[in-house]
Write a protein that holds these residues in place. Sequence first.
Motif, PDB file in Angstrom:
ATOM      1  N   ALA A 192       0.812  -1.222   0.000  1.00 53.68           N
ATOM      2  CA  ALA A 192       0.000   0.000   0.000  1.00 53.68           C
ATOM      3  C   ALA A 192       0.842   1.267   0.000  1.00 53.68           C
ATOM      4  O   ALA A 192       0.295   2.375   0.054  1.00 53.68           O
ATOM      5  N   ARG A 193       2.160   1.120  -0.103  1.00 51.93           N
ATOM      6  CA  ARG A 193       3.030   2.299  -0.064  1.00 51.93           C
ATOM      7  C   ARG A 193       2.783   3.217  -1.258  1.00 51.93           C
ATOM      8  O   ARG A 193       2.885   4.438  -1.157  1.00 51.93           O
ATOM      9  N   LYS A 194       2.470   2.627  -2.411  1.00 52.09           N
ATOM     10  CA  LYS A 194       2.201   3.435  -3.616  1.00 52.09           C
ATOM     11  C   LYS A 194       0.800   4.035  -3.595  1.00 52.09           C
ATOM     12  O   LYS A 194       0.480   4.923  -4.385  1.00 52.09           O
ATOM     13  N   GLY A 195      -0.051   3.522  -2.704  1.00 51.80           N
ATOM     14  CA  GLY A 195      -1.411   4.015  -2.612  1.00 51.80           C
ATOM     15  C   GLY A 195      -2.390   2.896  -2.354  1.00 51.80           C
ATOM     16  O   GLY A 195      -1.997   1.737  -2.164  1.00 51.80           O
ATOM     17  N   PHE A 196      -3.671   3.247  -2.363  1.00 49.49           N
ATOM     18  CA  PHE A 196      -4.713   2.260  -2.068  1.00 49.49           C
ATOM     19  C   PHE A 196      -6.055   2.794  -2.543  1.00 49.49           C
ATOM     20  O   PHE A 196      -6.218   3.979  -2.835  1.00 49.49           O
ATOM     21  N   ILE A 197      -7.026   1.872  -2.602  1.00 48.11           N
ATOM     22  CA  ILE A 197      -8.413   2.216  -2.918  1.00 48.11           C
ATOM     23  C   ILE A 197      -9.267   1.793  -1.733  1.00 48.11           C
ATOM     24  O   ILE A 197      -9.256   0.621  -1.351  1.00 48.11           O
ATOM     25  N   LEU A 198      -9.978   2.727  -1.151  1.00 43.81           N
ATOM     26  CA  LEU A 198     -10.915   2.400  -0.076  1.00 43.81           C
ATOM     27  C   LEU A 198     -12.306   2.241  -0.680  1.00 43.81           C
ATOM     28  O   LEU A 198     -12.809   3.146  -1.342  1.00 43.81           O
TER      29      LEU A 198
END
Length: 201
Positions: free
Chosen positions: A77-83
């Motif tokens: 998740a360091r590059k990002g994520f989708i909630l």
Amino acid sequence: MRLILLGPPGAGKGTQSARLVKQYGIPQLSTGDMLRAAVASGTPIGVRAKAIMDAGNLVSDDVVIGIVADRIEQPDARKGFILDGFPRTIAQADALEAMLASKGLKLDLVVELVVDHSKLIDRIVKRADETKARGEPVRKDDDPEVFKTRLAAYERDTAAIAPYYRARGRLVEIDGMRPIDEVWGDIEKVVAPLDEVVASR
């Protein structure tokens, strides 16, 4: 790239989340999945959540936020994520903002799949009828009465989230009633430029 997907049950969030995961290599974070994983791994917040659930109580917002906070520290998740499916209330949205700020992070975009609720119900009723006509059992999520209850809960609790993020200049609305590929095309138009900006940070 940190995103939230908003929309009522049946709006197509799961389908579009899967495409985002594949295209951009960031995980989709479901609070239910994260909660189960935290309990199974025995993290401090997971132990706390298990005790609450074992007592037959609902997990509080601060515990859910703690689980999200732990999860976004993991390497994938360091590059990002989708909630998806979170936040569900204004209180959760406020807590999420505060938690991200404490880590020096912020949400990049909130995408709302805008759908006609009456047409969604018609779609579910039709799907349930077709399933019954084939002699197959109707899935719980496709039961029209269950769906109406979930939709009412969304309208009561979560519909206020869109104005919350609109006021902060983060919300993009996309017509979710069109074919899947057309919806995806519009999501790409707003996410692809964002991905380039994030990559240059």
